[in-house]
Scaffold this active site. Structure first.
Site, short mmCIF file in Angstrom:
data_model
loop_
_atom_site.label_atom_id
_atom_site.label_comp_id
_atom_site.label_asym_id
_atom_site.label_seq_id
_atom_site.Cartn_x
_atom_site.Cartn_y
_atom_site.Cartn_z
N SER A 23 56.15 21.25 59.74
CA SER A 23 55.98 20.35 58.57
C SER A 23 56.43 21.02 57.28
O SER A 23 56.32 20.44 56.20
CB SER A 23 54.51 19.92 58.46
N ASN A 110 42.77 23.38 59.44
CA ASN A 110 42.27 21.99 59.37
C ASN A 110 41.53 21.70 58.08
O ASN A 110 41.75 20.66 57.43
CB ASN A 110 41.38 21.68 60.58
N THR A 155 52.09 -23.55 37.53
CA THR A 155 51.40 -23.38 38.80
C THR A 155 52.35 -23.98 39.82
O THR A 155 53.07 -24.93 39.50
CB THR A 155 50.03 -24.11 38.84
N HIS A 156 52.39 -23.42 41.01
CA HIS A 156 53.35 -23.83 42.06
C HIS A 156 54.80 -23.76 41.56
O HIS A 156 55.64 -24.53 42.01
CB HIS A 156 53.08 -25.26 42.55
N SER A 277 78.59 -5.78 36.73
CA SER A 277 79.08 -5.96 38.10
C SER A 277 80.43 -5.27 38.22
O SER A 277 81.18 -5.15 37.24
CB SER A 277 79.22 -7.46 38.38
N LYS A 283 78.89 -10.44 34.19
CA LYS A 283 77.52 -10.21 34.68
C LYS A 283 76.73 -9.18 33.89
O LYS A 283 77.28 -8.21 33.38
CB LYS A 283 77.57 -9.73 36.14
N ASN A 285 73.16 -7.56 35.06
CA ASN A 285 72.21 -7.70 36.16
C ASN A 285 70.86 -7.02 35.89
O ASN A 285 70.83 -5.93 35.31
CB ASN A 285 72.81 -7.11 37.44
N GLU A 290 64.64 -5.66 39.86
CA GLU A 290 64.97 -5.89 41.27
C GLU A 290 64.60 -4.69 42.12
O GLU A 290 64.08 -4.81 43.23
CB GLU A 290 66.46 -6.21 41.43
N TYR A 317 40.12 16.78 64.12
CA TYR A 317 41.51 16.87 63.68
C TYR A 317 42.45 16.63 64.86
O TYR A 317 42.23 17.11 65.97
CB TYR A 317 41.81 18.27 63.08
N GLN A 322 49.31 15.18 60.58
CA GLN A 322 50.42 15.80 59.84
C GLN A 322 51.31 14.69 59.24
O GLN A 322 52.01 14.91 58.26
CB GLN A 322 51.24 16.68 60.78
N LYS A 325 51.32 13.10 55.21
CA LYS A 325 51.87 13.63 53.96
C LYS A 325 53.04 12.84 53.40
O LYS A 325 53.04 12.48 52.21
CB LYS A 325 52.27 15.09 54.15
N1 ARG Z 1 50.69 21.16 59.36
C1 ARG Z 1 49.40 20.71 59.76
C2 ARG Z 1 49.10 19.34 59.10
O1 ARG Z 1 49.80 18.99 58.22
C3 ARG Z 1 48.37 21.69 59.34
C4 ARG Z 1 47.11 21.65 60.14
C5 ARG Z 1 47.38 22.11 61.52
N2 ARG Z 1 46.21 22.29 62.29
C6 ARG Z 1 46.29 22.43 63.60
N3 ARG Z 1 45.14 22.59 64.22
N4 ARG Z 1 47.40 22.41 64.27
O2 ARG Z 1 48.21 18.64 59.47
#
Ligand code: ARG
Length: 459
Positions: A23, A110, A155-156, A277, A283, A285, A290, A317, A322, A325
């Protein structure tokens, strides 16, 4: 690079799987939060005497040095480290040697990753709060100068009743206020420390969770270590609040797109926020609204992704997490850029065509309710009055006329209670002015609201 766990394994990880598992490509965004989290943890281990004070200091100095190197552009987290947590630990060990190996005492990735994302999200929410307030201010500035500008209300998507343009703009300030309140609530659930929950069960090492929580500015700590490392509700809440915010931005975007069409001609885009454009020379735009409208889909998509990510995942966990993120990173980036772009658009990208707006409310039947209300004022039951006016609309449409073109004798044919003063009630300005119920579009109400927002937004 040998894996931390390599002693337990006979063979190396498949190179493709190694990349698949990693990651670092995206969680390197958490570097400063990860460093702060580790500094707090090391301080705490020093305080509880798990580490000697010189060991704790050595670790803290090492981490501070990594921070400086990073900020000066001399260090950037990258593969082959699997993730930001291993990356920093490896770097620390390289830098200070054996003592660095003591940093991970009494914690797990974790609780560490949970802490990092909470720190990151808390900071993002604080930024977003400022951005939304700026956007509210830009709406308010436009509202202030347009209390007496009229705009058809729909409205509508059908002409309904005329409005003060300021009243219409103030509606967005209210929506944005709810967004701010939602983020504030989400923040209170982000601001809880999972640190010290270790892998899932807590630890036998002497730690002080309240100390690390206070160091990192968390309001409280998770009560249950299993819940602490498994909870991703706050990520979903953040993206959900963001999805609603995007729905609001997409609504005003769509209105602006309509307003600047030749068909509506309620406003014009300035050159600052419009594009041409490649083919059609005439144009101009509305790319900005948008794009904002289009980006709404990404945030809705992230919400769906996160909800699905947590579904049916057993305690505690799991590596599924992962995947939390990228959706929250992209959501924060998307909403921040959309709010900024909308603020620029409202501040300097749009000019209302006041004349077209006032002309537009002169030539429709959006004063029909007022005609009915006129009769109500003469003690005619509303439903009767409503039906009288319905017949009048039909009569006018057949003759391509408006109410104001009728003679008083014609009015009287529909109802004897009509008098000359009805013509004043039909004027759009008076129509708007008279809607003085609390929260209505009457100018007195709108002025009151503009003043109240002026105070609330500290302009
Ligand atoms: N890269 C992992 C995540 O984003 C970190 C935690 C990993 N923990 C594990 N027990 N493998 O969640």
């Amino acid at each position: 690079m040998a894996k931390v766990w390599s002693k337990r394994f006979d063979n190396a990880l498949d190179p493709f799987i190694e990349k698949f598992n990693a990651s670092i490509g995206f969680d390197r965004k958490l570097i400063l939060e990860d460093l702060d989290c580790s500094i707090a943890h090391a301080k705490m281990l020093g305080k509880t005497k798990v580490l000697s004070s010189s060991e704790a200091l050595q670790i803290i100095d090492g981490l501070e040095l990594i921070k400086v190197e990073y900020l000066e552009g001399k260090f950037s987290p990258s593969p082959p480290s699997e993730d930001i947590h291993y990356c920093i630990e490896e770097k620390l060990i390289n830098l200070i040697g054996e003592t660095g190996k003591k940093l991970h005492t009494g914690r797990s990735r974790n609780d560490q990753v949970g802490t990092d994302i909470r720190l990151w999200l808390r900071k993002e929410i604080d930024n977003i709060e400022i951005l939304i307030t700026d956007l509210q201010k830009s709406f308010l500035n436009l509202a202030k100068s347009n209390i007496y500008t009229l705009i058809p209300g729909y409205t509508h998507m059908q002409r309904a009743q005329p409005l003060s343009l300021a009243h219409h703009l103030l509606a967005y300030i209210e929506m944005l206020q709810r967004d701010r309140e939602r983020y504030k609530e989400v923040r209170s659930r982000v601001n809880i420390s999972p640190l010290g929950s270790a892998a899932l069960a807590g630890t036998k090492i002497k730690i002080d969770r309240h100390f690390t929580a206070a160091e990192l500015g968390f309001k409280k700590i998770y009560k249950n270590s299993i819940d602490a490392v498994s909870d991703r509700d706050f990520c979903i809440e953040f993206v959900s609040a963001s999805a609603l915010l995007m729905s609001h931005l997409s609504k005003i975007s769509e209105e602006i797109i309509l307003w600047v069409t030749d068909e509506f001609s309620f406003a014009k885009l300035t050159d600052k926020c419009a594009t041409g454009s490649s083919l059609m020379p005439q144009k101009k735009n509305p790319d900005v609204p948008e794009l904002i409208r289009g980006k709404t889909g990404r945030v809705y998509g992230h919400l769906q992704a996160l909800l699905t990510m947590v579904k049916g995942v057993p305690l505690s966990y799991n590596k599924d997490f992962q995947e939390d993120k990228e959706p929250i990173f992209d959501t924060a980036e998307t909403i921040s850029s959309c709010i900024k772009a909308m603020t620029i658009l409202m501040n300097e990208g749009i000019e209302f065509s006041i004349k077209n707006l006032s002309d537009s409310v002169e030539n429709d039947f959006s004063n029909a309710t007022d005609l009915a209300d006129y009769l109500v004022g003469k003690d005619v039951p509303f439903r009767t009055a409503y039906q009288v006016v319905g017949q009048m609309v039909k009569y006018c449409l057949e003759r391509k006329m408006l109410f104001k073109n009728l003679k008083i004798e014609e009015f009287k044919k529909f109802h004897p209670e009509f008098e000359e003063d009805v013509f004043a009630d039909l004027k759009p300005f008076n129509v708007v002015k008279s809607r003085n119920s609390e929260g209505g579009t009457g100018f007195a109400q709108v002025e009151k609201e503009v003043n109240s927002w002026q105070k609330r937004l500290l302009l």
